[in-house]
Scaffold this motif. Sequence first.
Motif, short mmCIF file in Angstrom:
data_model
loop_
_atom_site.label_atom_id
_atom_site.label_comp_id
_atom_site.label_asym_id
_atom_site.label_seq_id
_atom_site.Cartn_x
_atom_site.Cartn_y
_atom_site.Cartn_z
N GLN A 17 -1.66 -5.97 -11.24
CA GLN A 17 -1.46 -4.52 -11.12
C GLN A 17 -0.16 -4.09 -11.80
OE1 GLN A 17 -1.58 -3.32 -7.05
NE2 GLN A 17 -1.35 -1.16 -7.62
N ASP A 40 2.57 14.60 -1.94
CA ASP A 40 1.51 15.55 -2.30
C ASP A 40 0.34 15.48 -1.33
OD1 ASP A 40 1.44 12.91 -3.59
OD2 ASP A 40 -0.53 13.53 -4.33
N GLY A 74 7.48 10.70 -4.67
CA GLY A 74 6.24 10.57 -5.43
C GLY A 74 5.35 11.75 -5.12
N GLY A 134 2.90 2.25 -2.25
CA GLY A 134 3.07 2.80 -3.60
C GLY A 134 4.22 2.16 -4.36
N LYS A 135 4.54 0.92 -3.99
CA LYS A 135 5.65 0.22 -4.65
C LYS A 135 5.38 0.02 -6.14
CE LYS A 135 6.30 -3.09 -1.99
NZ LYS A 135 6.07 -4.52 -1.80
N THR A 136 4.22 -0.57 -6.44
CA THR A 136 3.89 -0.87 -7.83
C THR A 136 3.84 0.41 -8.67
OG1 THR A 136 2.47 -2.57 -6.90
CG2 THR A 136 2.32 -2.22 -9.26
N THR A 137 3.20 1.41 -8.12
CA THR A 137 3.09 2.69 -8.82
C THR A 137 4.47 3.27 -9.10
OG1 THR A 137 1.05 3.05 -7.57
CG2 THR A 137 1.99 4.96 -8.70
N GLY A 187 0.78 -1.24 0.00
CA GLY A 187 0.00 0.00 0.00
C GLY A 187 0.81 1.28 0.00
N LYS A 227 3.62 9.86 -2.07
CA LYS A 227 2.45 10.59 -1.54
C LYS A 227 2.83 11.87 -0.79
CE LYS A 227 0.42 6.01 -1.04
NZ LYS A 227 -0.46 5.12 -0.31
N GLY A 248 2.24 12.32 -6.83
CA GLY A 248 0.92 12.14 -7.42
C GLY A 248 0.77 10.74 -7.98
N GLU A 249 -0.39 10.44 -8.56
CA GLU A 249 -0.66 9.08 -9.01
C GLU A 249 -0.31 8.83 -10.47
OE1 GLU A 249 -4.15 7.12 -6.72
OE2 GLU A 249 -4.82 9.14 -7.27
#
Length: 302
Positions: free
Chosen positions: A147, A257, A280, A113-116, A111, A255, A282-283
Motif C-alpha cells: 500500500q 470530512d 485529513g 489513515g497512516k499510509t494515506t 485503519g 477523516k 478526504g482520500e
Amino acid sequence: EKFKQGLTKTRNSFSEKVNDLVARYREVDEDFFEELEDVMIQADIGVETVMELIDKLKFEVKRRNIKDTSEVQSVISEKLVEIYESGEESSAEMNIQEDALTVVLFVGVNGVGKTTTIGKLAHKYKAEGKKVLLAAGDTFRAGAIEQLEVWGERVGVEVIKQGAGSDPAAVMYDAVQAAKSRKADILLCDTAGRLQNKVNLMKELEKVKKVIEREIPGAPHEVLLVLDATTGQNALMQTKTFKEATDVSGIVLTKLDGTAKGGIVIAIRNELGIPVKFVGLGEQMDDLQEFDSEQFVYGLFA
Ligand code: GDP
C-alpha cells in the motif's frame, strides 16, 4: 476552501444547533448555557474543555453585559480559539530542518489513515521541491508495504522496504542510510499499529526510534500520531496509550470530512496537550491541510 468543505458535517451539525438555541432563547440565561453545554459535548469538544468554555462564556457575557443570545455566538468562537491556543507552547508548525535531513515517524493504530497521510505529505513536500523518501516500517500488517508502494508510485517517491515480517528497526536503518546517501530532505517512516499488545508496541517503537536517533542526532524530528476523527472519544484514548509508549510531538487528525464530531481537535489539544499539525479532509492526494486553529474554529460557524 478545502477546510470549509471538510468541516461541513461538523459545522452543519454544530452551528445549526447553536443557531437553533439562539432562536429559541433570545435572552441569555442559565438554561441557555445548559443546552449550549450539551451541544458542545455532542460535538466531542470534550467535557473538561466544554466546562472551561462555558465558564469563560459566562464571565464574558457578564463583563460585556450581553443580554442577547445572538451576540454570544461570536464570543464562542473567540473563546474556543483562546482555549485552543492557551493549550501549551508547542506549535502546530512542523519541525523541518533547513539543509539537513528531517525524519518524521508516524504512529497510530491500523485503519486510521497512516499510509494515506504519509502519501499526502510526501506529495506536499515533493511539490515544495524537497527530495522525499518513504520507509515501510509496518512489516506486520498484511499489505501495508504494498500500500505504501502504491502511494510511492502515485506521488513519485522512492520507498525503502524489506520483506513482510522483517525487523522494522532494520528497515529504518536501511531507510536512514538511503536517505543519507541520496541526500534526501525528508524521510517519512511508517510503523506498525497494533495496539492489542501494548508492551510489544512500546518495545517496537522504542527500538525503531533508537536506530533513528543513533544514526541521526536530533532525529526523529517529529513523531506524529495519526488519529481517525470519526472515532471520537476513542481517539482520546489512543492518544493516552501512545503518549505512554513514545514522545508524540503532534497529531494528524484524519477523516474530518466524514464526521460531525470535529470538536475532538480542541479536546485533544486542551486535554492532552498535543497540537494538531495536520487534518485529513478526504482520500485524495491534496486532501491534507496544515492545521490552523482560527481557520478551524471560524470554519465551524462560517
Ligand atoms: P492505515 O491502516 O492507518 O495505514 O490507514 P489507510 O491509510 O490505509 O486508510 C484507511 C482508509 O481511510 C482508506 O480507505 C483511506 O482512503 C481512508 N482515509 C484516510 N484518510 C482519510 C481522510 O482524511 N478522509 C477520508 N474520507 N478518508 C480517509
